[in-house]
Design a protein around this motif. Structure first.
Motif, PDB file in Angstrom:
ATOM      1  N   GLY A 267       0.805  -1.219   0.000  1.00 33.47           N
ATOM      2  CA  GLY A 267       0.000   0.000   0.000  1.00 33.47           C
ATOM      3  C   GLY A 267       0.837   1.267   0.000  1.00 33.47           C
ATOM      4  N   THR A 268       0.175   2.366   0.361  1.00 34.50           N
ATOM      5  CA  THR A 268       0.835   3.658   0.463  1.00 34.50           C
ATOM      6  C   THR A 268       0.451   4.296   1.799  1.00 34.50           C
ATOM      7  N   THR A 269       1.223   5.293   2.201  1.00 29.01           N
ATOM      8  CA  THR A 269       0.899   6.069   3.390  1.00 29.01           C
ATOM      9  C   THR A 269       1.348   7.499   3.183  1.00 29.01           C
ATOM     10  N   ARG A 270       0.713   8.413   3.893  1.00 22.68           N
ATOM     11  CA  ARG A 270       0.999   9.846   3.829  1.00 22.68           C
ATOM     12  C   ARG A 270       0.575  10.456   2.492  1.00 22.68           C
ATOM     13  N   LEU A 271       1.002   9.849   1.399  1.00 16.61           N
ATOM     14  CA  LEU A 271       0.590  10.288   0.060  1.00 16.61           C
ATOM     15  C   LEU A 271       0.058   9.083  -0.713  1.00 16.61           C
ATOM     16  N   PRO A 272      -1.039   9.226  -1.447  1.00 13.47           N
ATOM     17  CA  PRO A 272      -1.597   8.088  -2.195  1.00 13.47           C
ATOM     18  C   PRO A 272      -0.918   7.889  -3.551  1.00 13.47           C
ATOM     19  N   PHE A 273       0.419   7.896  -3.554  1.00 12.68           N
ATOM     20  CA  PHE A 273       1.172   7.793  -4.798  1.00 12.68           C
ATOM     21  C   PHE A 273       2.274   6.749  -4.675  1.00 12.68           C
ATOM     22  N   ARG A 274       2.572   6.147  -5.824  1.00 11.64           N
ATOM     23  CA  ARG A 274       3.821   5.423  -6.001  1.00 11.64           C
ATOM     24  C   ARG A 274       4.397   5.853  -7.349  1.00 11.64           C
ATOM     25  N   PHE A 275       5.691   6.147  -7.342  1.00  5.79           N
ATOM     26  CA  PHE A 275       6.352   6.542  -8.580  1.00  5.79           C
ATOM     27  C   PHE A 275       7.758   5.974  -8.564  1.00  5.79           C
ATOM     28  N   MET A 276       8.041   5.091  -9.535  1.00  5.83           N
ATOM     29  CA  MET A 276       9.308   4.373  -9.598  1.00  5.83           C
ATOM     30  C   MET A 276       9.542   3.523  -8.346  1.00  5.83           C
ATOM     31  N   ALA A 277       8.460   3.053  -7.760  1.00  9.35           N
ATOM     32  CA  ALA A 277       8.538   2.207  -6.559  1.00  9.35           C
ATOM     33  C   ALA A 277       7.305   1.306  -6.522  1.00  9.35           C
ATOM     34  N   LYS A 278       7.207   0.395  -7.458  1.00 15.07           N
ATOM     35  CA  LYS A 278       6.025  -0.447  -7.583  1.00 15.07           C
ATOM     36  C   LYS A 278       5.802  -1.291  -6.329  1.00 15.07           C
ATOM     37  N   PRO A 279       4.544  -1.578  -6.012  1.00 12.80           N
ATOM     38  CA  PRO A 279       4.267  -2.505  -4.909  1.00 12.80           C
ATOM     39  C   PRO A 279       4.856  -3.878  -5.224  1.00 12.80           C
ATOM     40  N   GLU A 280       5.107  -4.644  -4.172  1.00 17.76           N
ATOM     41  CA  GLU A 280       5.905  -5.866  -4.364  1.00 17.76           C
ATOM     42  C   GLU A 280       5.440  -7.028  -3.497  1.00 17.76           C
ATOM     43  N   LEU A 281       5.456  -8.207  -4.094  1.00 20.54           N
ATOM     44  CA  LEU A 281       5.459  -9.482  -3.379  1.00 20.54           C
ATOM     45  C   LEU A 281       6.819 -10.123  -3.632  1.00 20.54           C
ATOM     46  N   THR A 282       7.393 -10.714  -2.600  1.00 18.90           N
ATOM     47  CA  THR A 282       8.670 -11.388  -2.770  1.00 18.90           C
ATOM     48  C   THR A 282       8.504 -12.874  -2.489  1.00 18.90           C
ATOM     49  N   VAL A 283       8.991 -13.682  -3.410  1.00 18.62           N
ATOM     50  CA  VAL A 283       8.919 -15.137  -3.283  1.00 18.62           C
ATOM     51  C   VAL A 283      10.343 -15.660  -3.132  1.00 18.62           C
ATOM     52  N   PHE A 284      10.619 -16.271  -1.990  1.00 23.86           N
ATOM     53  CA  PHE A 284      11.942 -16.822  -1.703  1.00 23.86           C
ATOM     54  C   PHE A 284      11.884 -18.347  -1.760  1.00 23.86           C
ATOM     55  N   THR A 285      12.954 -18.955  -2.237  1.00 24.98           N
ATOM     56  CA  THR A 285      13.066 -20.413  -2.225  1.00 24.98           C
ATOM     57  C   THR A 285      14.351 -20.785  -1.483  1.00 24.98           C
ATOM     58  N   LEU A 286      14.221 -21.673  -0.518  1.00 27.21           N
ATOM     59  CA  LEU A 286      15.359 -22.088   0.296  1.00 27.21           C
ATOM     60  C   LEU A 286      16.151 -23.215  -0.389  1.00 27.21           C
ATOM     61  N   TYR A 287      17.475 -23.135  -0.259  1.00 31.12           N
ATOM     62  CA  TYR A 287      18.349 -24.182  -0.767  1.00 31.12           C
ATOM     63  C   TYR A 287      19.518 -24.371   0.188  1.00 31.12           C
ATOM     64  N   SER A 288      19.897 -25.617   0.410  1.00 29.96           N
ATOM     65  CA  SER A 288      21.055 -25.926   1.227  1.00 29.96           C
ATOM     66  C   SER A 288      22.315 -25.928   0.368  1.00 29.96           C
ATOM     67  N   LEU A 289      23.400 -25.410   0.945  1.00 32.34           N
ATOM     68  CA  LEU A 289      24.714 -25.479   0.274  1.00 32.34           C
ATOM     69  C   LEU A 289      25.554 -26.627   0.809  1.00 32.34           C
ATOM     70  N   LYS A 290      24.924 -27.481   1.624  1.00 35.18           N
ATOM     71  CA  LYS A 290      25.628 -28.661   2.126  1.00 35.18           C
ATOM     72  C   LYS A 290      25.855 -29.644   0.986  1.00 35.18           C
ATOM     73  N   SER A 291      27.008 -30.296   1.029  1.00 41.94           N
ATOM     74  CA  SER A 291      27.278 -31.340   0.038  1.00 41.94           C
ATOM     75  C   SER A 291      26.712 -32.656   0.551  1.00 41.94           C
ATOM     76  N   ASP A 292      26.020 -33.380  -0.339  1.00 42.83           N
ATOM     77  CA  ASP A 292      25.419 -34.648   0.086  1.00 42.83           C
ATOM     78  C   ASP A 292      26.463 -35.725   0.269  1.00 42.83           C
TER      79      ASP A 292
END
Length: 292
Positions: A267-292
Motif C-alpha cells: 500500500g501507500t501512506t501519507r501520500l496516495p502515490f507510487r512513482f518508480m517504486a512499484k508494490p511488491e510481493l517477494t517469493v523466496f526459495t530455500l536451498y542448502s549449500l551442504k554437500s550430500d
C-alpha cells in the motif's frame, strides 16, 4: 486533524509541482496515483546457506508487507492479494508489518481476519509488528486480527520451523524499531547456535545490529522503496530506520555475514502515490549449500 489534512494537501501539491517541473504534469499525477500503485511486481530470490538442512531444499516463502489498509487500499484489493499469494502455493507466509494505516480508526476491522484466514501455507504463517500496528493504540487490535487470521505473532521471540524428519531452521521476529521495543538478545535466547537463522524486522536498518549476532538473513519492509522517487534526485521521503537500506538486496557485516532483503510493500501512506517504486510481493526459495 486539520493540521494533518493540511500536511497531506501540502504534500500532494508539492508532488504535483515536482511532476509538472519534470514535464509529466497531470499524466504523471494520474499514473502515480492510479496506475503504479496497482502494478504489483513479483520478485523471486533464492536463499542459499550451508546451515539450511537439505530437507528444506525447495521450501517456498512469500513475504508481503505494508498493506496500510484504510489509506487508499481496500478489502477488495486485499482479497485479490490473498488470491495472488495463494497462487504461489507457499510453504511459509511472512507479513512484515503495517497492516492498517490507522488501526483505531478503521471501521471494517471485523472483515479483515476472514480474508487473511484464506491465506494457505503448509508450514505456517508468521508476522511481526510495524510502526503503524502500534500507532493509535493499535497494538492489541493488530495482534487480535493476526491471531484470528491464524498467524503466529513474533514479538522478540523465535520459533523452530520443522520438517517431518526432525530438521529445522530458526525464525526470529522482533518488535518495531520506531514505536516498539525491539530486543534481539531476547529473540536469540532459545535459538540453537548451529541452526540457520532468519530474522523478521519491520525496520531494515536493524540489520546493522543484527549483523553482530549469528543471524544469516533478515527480511524487512517499512520503506515502501521510497514510495515516490524522482529521477536523478531519489526518494522524496525515506522513513526513519530505513535510511541505510531502502529497498532490495544487501550484504551486511564485516564479512558480509548477514543478507538483507527489503520489500517495497503493497500500500501507500501519507501520500496516495507510487512513482518508480512499484508494490511488491517477494517469493523466496530455500536451498542448502551442504554437500550430500
Amino acid at each position: 486533524m486539520p493540521n494533518k489534512i493540511q500536511r497531506r494537501t501540502f504534500l500532494k501539491r508539492t508532488f504535483g509541482t515536482i511532476l509538472t517541473v519534470l514535464g509529466l504534469g497531470s499524466g504523471g499525477y494520474f499514473y502515480a496515483n492510479r496506475i503504479e500503485p496497482s502494478l504489483l511486481e513479483i520478485n523471486k530470490l533464492d536463499i542459499k546457506h550451508s546451515s539450511i538442512p537439505t530437507s528444506f531444499n525447495g521450501v517456498k516463502i512469500v513475504q508481503f508487507s505494508d498493506t496500510h489498509i484504510g489509506f487508499h487500499y481496500n478489502l477488495h484489493q486485499l482479497k485479490k492479494l490473498v488470491k495472488k499469494i495463494n497462487h504461489f502455493q507457499p510453504d511459509l507466509i511472512f507479513f512484515t508489518g503495517d497492516l492498517m494505516d490507522e488501526p483505531n480508526k478503521y471501521e471494517e476491522i471485523n472483515k479483515i481476519a476472514p480474508i487473511l484466514q484464506q491465506l494457505h501455507a503448509t508450514m505456517g504463517k508468521y508476522c511481526i509488528f510495524g510502526n503503524h500496528d502500534h500507532g493509535g493504540y493499535g497494538s492489541e487490535i493488530y495482534r487480535n486480527i493476526m491471531e484470528l487470521s491464524n498467524f503466529t505473532v513474533l514479538l522478540n521471540e523465535s520459533r523452530l520451523i520443522r520438517k517431518n524428519d526432525g530438521s529445522y531452521i530458526s525464525l526470529l521476529g522482533i518488535d518495531d524499531r520506531m514505536l516498539g521495543k525491539p530486543d534481539l538478545a531476547q529473540a536469540m535466547k532459545q535459538v540453537p547456535k548451529s541452526s540457520f537463522k532468519l530474522l523478521l524486522s519491520h525496520a531494515p536498518d536493524v540489520a546493522d545490529d543484527a549483523s553482530t549476532y549469528q543471524i544469516h538473513w533478515q527480511l524487512s519492509g517499512h520503506s515502501h522503496g521510497g514510495q515516490v522517487k524522482i529521477p536523478f534526485i531519489g526518494a522524496l521521503v525515506v522513513p526513519p530506520f530505513a535510511q541505510n537500506y531502502p529497498e532490495g538486496y544487501y550484504s551486511i557485516g564485516d564479512n558480509n555475514n548477514l543478507e538483507l532483503y527489503v520489500n517495497r510493500g503493497i500500500g501507500t501512506t501519507r501520500l496516495p502515490f507510487r512513482f518508480m517504486a512499484k508494490p511488491e510481493l517477494t517469493v523466496f526459495t530455500l536451498y542448502s549449500l551442504k554437500s550430500d
